[in-house]
Design a protein around this motif. Structure first.
Motif, PDB file in Angstrom:
ATOM      1  N   MET A 153       4.582  -5.356   3.595  1.00 34.90           N
ATOM      2  CA  MET A 153       3.780  -4.167   3.353  1.00 34.90           C
ATOM      3  C   MET A 153       4.427  -2.976   4.041  1.00 34.90           C
ATOM      4  SD  MET A 153      -0.205  -3.282   4.258  1.00 34.90           S
ATOM      5  CE  MET A 153       0.183  -2.834   5.946  1.00 34.90           C
ATOM      6  N   GLY A 154       4.551  -1.864   3.346  1.00 33.43           N
ATOM      7  CA  GLY A 154       5.113  -0.636   3.925  1.00 33.43           C
ATOM      8  C   GLY A 154       4.312   0.568   3.468  1.00 33.43           C
ATOM      9  N   ILE A 155       4.211   1.581   4.327  1.00 40.23           N
ATOM     10  CA  ILE A 155       3.411   2.770   4.018  1.00 40.23           C
ATOM     11  C   ILE A 155       4.173   4.047   4.380  1.00 40.23           C
ATOM     12  CG2 ILE A 155       1.274   4.046   4.505  1.00 40.23           C
ATOM     13  CD1 ILE A 155      -0.055   1.412   5.225  1.00 40.23           C
ATOM     14  N   TYR A 156       4.174   4.986   3.457  1.00 35.99           N
ATOM     15  CA  TYR A 156       4.603   6.364   3.708  1.00 35.99           C
ATOM     16  C   TYR A 156       3.395   7.280   3.545  1.00 35.99           C
ATOM     17  CZ  TYR A 156       9.691   6.756   4.150  1.00 35.99           C
ATOM     18  OH  TYR A 156      10.979   6.738   4.621  1.00 35.99           O
ATOM     19  N   LYS A 157       3.397   8.380   4.305  1.00 34.00           N
ATOM     20  CA  LYS A 157       2.347   9.390   4.153  1.00 34.00           C
ATOM     21  C   LYS A 157       2.983  10.705   3.716  1.00 34.00           C
ATOM     22  CE  LYS A 157      -1.641  11.494   6.454  1.00 34.00           C
ATOM     23  NZ  LYS A 157      -2.447  11.567   7.696  1.00 34.00           N
TER      24      LYS A 157
END
Length: 235
Positions: A153-157
């Motif tokens: 799982m990876g997240i960018y904002k």
């Protein structure tokens, strides 16, 4: 006297070493949301069913988003003139297991591989060591379930005037995927997929994504892009 001093010094060193090893395997304390239904709980462990569509390896053509439709769907308002923030948030790797015949993720087995951004960098790149992997796999085995791979799982904002699209590659133990893409939006943008052991052909490999995000920085400017990356090296 000298011998006593050396003994104390060695003891202090061993305590520091033990503490550092223990710290490396502390469980995740921050809540991490994995998409899917919680189908069982055992103590602090949660077994989360994964959407089968997230496990499919499909090529997706990159399409620029229709900004009017995107604004209506997500309630996006243009940001202040010239504001552009593209911030990596987190990379997390969970064990993927079979629970009651279903592919699920366990979110607490004593240690979760979590990587957070380093100040000044617009990407996350970390190492998931063999020692850490063995620790997790041993705890999974002790929980009485079969591990079949890793779940990424990876997240960018984003905080830009007009987000457009992501163009990226996924990396697993099977290698590098075809180019994929999806609509970008302001706020958190999340990726999830599996790297299964029976599909692994590489001894050491990259797990995660890299590519570019396209966006418009102001009302009169043309669209631009920035390189992105959210991954760990499994070695």
């Amino acid at each position: 006297m000298k011998k006593s001093f050396l003994t104390l010094l060695l003891t202090a060193f061993m305590l520091m070493f033990t503490a550092s090893v223990a710290l490396a395997f502390e469980p995740a304390t921050a809540p991490i949301d994995v998409n899917g239904e919680i189908i069982a709980e055992e103590g602090t462990r949660q077994f989360i069913a994964i959407n089968p569509e997230l496990l499919e390896d499909q090529a997706v053509e990159v399409e620029e988003a229709d900004m009017t439709e995107a604004d209506e769907e997500y309630g996006i308002e243009p940001m202040a003139f010239g504001t552009s923030r593209i911030d990596p948030v987190i990379v997390a790797v969970f064990p993927l297991v079979i629970y009651n015949g279903q592919e699920t993720v366990i979110n607490d087995v004593g240690f979760t591989m979590i990587s957070e951004p380093v100040d000044g960098l617009n990407y996350i790149a970390d190492t998931f060591t063999r020692e850490q992997q063995a620790y997790v796999m041993n705890n999974v085995a002790n929980a009485g379930v079969e591990q079949i791979g890793w779940y990424y799982m990876g997240i960018y904002k984003l905080d830009v005037y007009k987000p457009i699209s992501w163009s990226y590659y996924e990396y697993t133990g099977a290698g590098k995927s075809v180019r994929k893409g999806k609509t970008a939006r302001n706020g958190e943008n999340q990726w999830e997929f599996a790297s299964k052991f029976d599909q692994t052909v590489l001894t050491d490999y990259k797990l995660g994504i890299d590519g570019k995000v396209s966006y418009q920085s102001n009302a009169t400017g043309t669209s631009g892009s920035q390189s992105i990356g959210l991954y760990v090296y499994v070695e």
